[in-house]
Design an enzyme around this catalytic site. Structure first.
Site, PDB file in Angstrom:
ATOM      1  N   ALA A  26      -1.751   8.865   5.152  1.00  0.00           N
ATOM      2  CA  ALA A  26      -1.157   7.789   4.297  1.00  0.00           C
ATOM      3  C   ALA A  26       0.444   7.696   4.554  1.00  0.00           C
ATOM      4  CB  ALA A  26      -1.430   7.521   3.112  1.00  0.00           C
ATOM      5  N   VAL A 129      -4.691   1.808   3.806  1.00  0.00           N
ATOM      6  CA  VAL A 129      -4.555   2.836   4.875  1.00  0.00           C
ATOM      7  C   VAL A 129      -3.019   3.792   4.533  1.00  0.00           C
ATOM      8  CG1 VAL A 129      -4.343   3.699   7.036  1.00  0.00           C
ATOM      9  CG2 VAL A 129      -5.639   1.851   6.543  1.00  0.00           C
ATOM     10  N   GLU A 130      -1.902   2.984   4.161  1.00  0.00           N
ATOM     11  CA  GLU A 130      -0.791   3.533   3.843  1.00  0.00           C
ATOM     12  C   GLU A 130      -0.422   4.314   2.462  1.00  0.00           C
ATOM     13  OE1 GLU A 130       2.131   4.040   5.587  1.00  0.00           O
ATOM     14  OE2 GLU A 130       1.386   3.132   7.375  1.00  0.00           O
ATOM     15  N   SER A 131      -0.950   3.480   1.570  1.00  0.00           N
ATOM     16  CA  SER A 131      -0.821   4.023   0.145  1.00  0.00           C
ATOM     17  C   SER A 131      -2.111   4.152  -0.963  1.00  0.00           C
ATOM     18  CB  SER A 131       0.349   3.533  -0.309  1.00  0.00           C
ATOM     19  OG  SER A 131      -0.062   1.883  -0.621  1.00  0.00           O
ATOM     20  N   TYR A 235      -5.337   6.459  12.790  1.00  0.00           N
ATOM     21  CA  TYR A 235      -4.536   5.486  11.801  1.00  0.00           C
ATOM     22  C   TYR A 235      -5.181   4.049  12.128  1.00  0.00           C
ATOM     23  CZ  TYR A 235      -0.900   2.612   9.691  1.00  0.00           C
ATOM     24  OH  TYR A 235       0.079   1.523   8.962  1.00  0.00           O
TER      25      TYR A 235
END
Length: 524
Positions: A26, A129-131, A235
């Site tokens: 993430a 996906v990031e956080s 990703y």
């Protein structure tokens, strides 16, 4: 609404941001150095009014997840990389439910901004996906917020970061910056969204070099054939796997969580600095709730320099605005005025008033710690509870400044399944006793899943603060945009944008180009 907020507060407090595969990658490092500034407009009228009106977003669904699925346009290939990520999500159905609970207050607002910019709805899944939709997420690489902006990239996209406020955690500002960034990447990278997504994770320069390398060797140059870091290779498939699951949830036997297609939070322009406890009182919320809905504010009040905007439950926003409009600005935050006496110094004044030198310098716009007898100073006053929080935050802030000066960097590590203090200490090349001391725990004490640990990591070298300056460069014979960008260690995409050029445009000897460079970084 009150029940919803209480559940949301409890969930965020106990949320774990690195307990599963999704969180492993993430925190992504944003390498674009684009200098575009994101300007936010604020009402300057005396009357405080909600900035947005409650209305359902376009679409025929009451559930925002279904609305997204209906609007997705990306094609999802049936390949092994996507299948691997999809299988993981399908084996962990509770994960989407957890992420959905974190997304519930903010997803409507994010979709609204995406639609306003006419961008793909798939971008609403990037914070997953990031956080994992945790606005307080903070990576080992110092990326922060829903969209995981690095400090430097955040500044270049207009996200202010100071003692009071971190724009990377501002829901509106960070979303606007991330969408602006994605739009730039898409236009720059041949209008290929998979390229743009990969570049958001690893930098447009890396993606561009990978494309050129494949074309040079007559290999396919689509995303799936590029040589990219492992994290970037996973990703994009993660996001596409989520697209596929939402679009075909019935096929996979997944019951989607429900996020109502209505605006539960409204942006209110406060017009000036505001004590968050007072804001909570006007909104009929607890101080913890108002701070968790507005994660960008680091301390007990909004920043004196703005943005003067708060997220308030929609059902009380109009009432909140009316009450605030009837409150004089000098009553919205409590200050004490102090006149410097003989023998005073900032440290003495800070200690006597339960604050810090850094806070006093920032509030009073001081470039140094030098003060004169008779000089007036503003000193913030907080409630006992707030003052206790402020003291703890201030001490952490000052310890961090001291540690950075001594060549150390603070890392907040979230305990994952199977972690031990020994594992963590080896990972950061520190001693078990040090980790225990930093977190006031026993070295033999078992760790809890999701527990946050502070680690002070020694830097290989303490970076000097680089000064950014504008310069004009005159093109020489043999120069190319790539060579100039490399010479001054700037991004090609920045060089092109600063001078309003096309990526493939030829430059001529004698032509003048404008650059913004960090003095320490330029080559000789």
């Amino acid at each position: 609404m009150k029940f919803f907020l209480s559940v949301f507060v409890l969930f965020l407090v106990t949320a774990c941001t690195s307990t599963d595969q999704l969180d492993e990658s993430a925190p992504s490092i944003k390498k674009s150095e684009a200098k575009q500034q994101v300007t936010l407009s604020h009402s300057t009228e005396q009357e405080m009014v909600p900035l947005l009106l409650e209305k359902p977003l376009s679409g025929s669904y009451d559930n925002l997840w279904l609305k997204l699925a209906e609007g997705f346009k990306f094609e999802v290939p049936d390949n092994a990389r996507v299948a691997k990520q999809r299988n993981y999500f399908l084996k962990h159905p509770n994960h989407l439910a957890q992420v959905s609970k974190r997304a519930e207050p903010f997803l409507y607002l994010i979709i609204e901004q995406i639609e306003a910019k006419n961008l793909p709805l798939e971008l609403a899944l990037l914070p997953v996906v990031e956080s994992t939709f945790n606005p307080f997420a903070y990576s080992h690489s110092h990326a922060s917020g829903l969209w995981q902006f690095m400090p430097g990239t955040g500044v270049r996209f207009g996200l202010t970061q100071d003692w009071w406020y971190d724009g990377r955690r501002d829901i509106y500002a960070s979303t606007d910056a991330a969408l602006t960034y994605m739009d730039i990447l898409h236009k720059y990278l041949d209008e290929d969204w998979l390229y743009a997504l990969a570049a958001y994770n690893s930098g447009e320069g890396r993606v561009e070099r990978a494309v050129r390398a494949n074309k040079k060797h007559n290999k396919p140059a689509d995303y799936w054939h590029l040589s990219l870091p492992r994290e970037t290779q996973e990703y994009v498939p993660k996001l596409l796997a989520l697209v596929d699951i939402l679009r075909n949830h019935k096929k996979y036997g997944i019951e989607l969580p429900v996020i109502a297609n209505k605006q539960v939070l409204t942006y209110v322009d406060t017009g000036s600095q505001l004590d968050l406890a007072y804001a909570a009182k006007l909104a009929q919320l607890s101080a913890a709730e108002i701070q968790l809905l507005n994660p960008a504010f680091n301390h007990w009040a909004t920043s004196p320099d703005g943005p003067h905007r708060l997220l308030i439950p929609t059902e009380v926003a109009a009432q909140f605005s009316k009450k605030l409009a009837n409150t004089a600005k000098n009553e919205r935050i409590r200050w004490s005025r102090y006149k410097v006496r003989s023998g005073d110094n900032l440290g003495f004044i800070a200690r006597n008033n339960g604050t810090t030198i850094n806070v006093l310098k920032q509030i009073n716009d001081l470039d140094s710690s030098f003060i004169k007898i008779g000089q007036p100073l503003l000193i913030p006053i907080a409630s006992k509870t707030q003052q206790g929080d402020l003291d703890r935050q201030a001490k952490r802030f000052e310890r961090q400044q001291v540690a950075v000066k001594k060549g150390k960097s603070k890392v907040i590590y979230t305990v994952s399944e199977g972690d031990t203090l020994w594992d963590i200490s080896r990972n950061f090349d520190v001693r078990v006793k040090e980790v225990a001391k930093w977190n006031t725990i026993k070295s033999t004490e078992p760790l809890q899943l999701g527990q946050k640990l502070t680690v002070w990591q020694t830097l290989k070298s303490t970076p000097k603060k680089n000064a950014t300056r504008r310069m004009t460069y005159q093109v020489r014979a043999g120069d190319s945009l790539h060579r100039i960008a490399s010479k001054f260690n700037v991004k090609l995409v920045d060089l092109v944008r600063w001078n309003e050029l096309n990526k493939g445009e030829y430059i001529q000897p004698g032509q003048k180009l404008e650059l913004y460079i960090e003095v320490q970084k330029s080559s000789t």
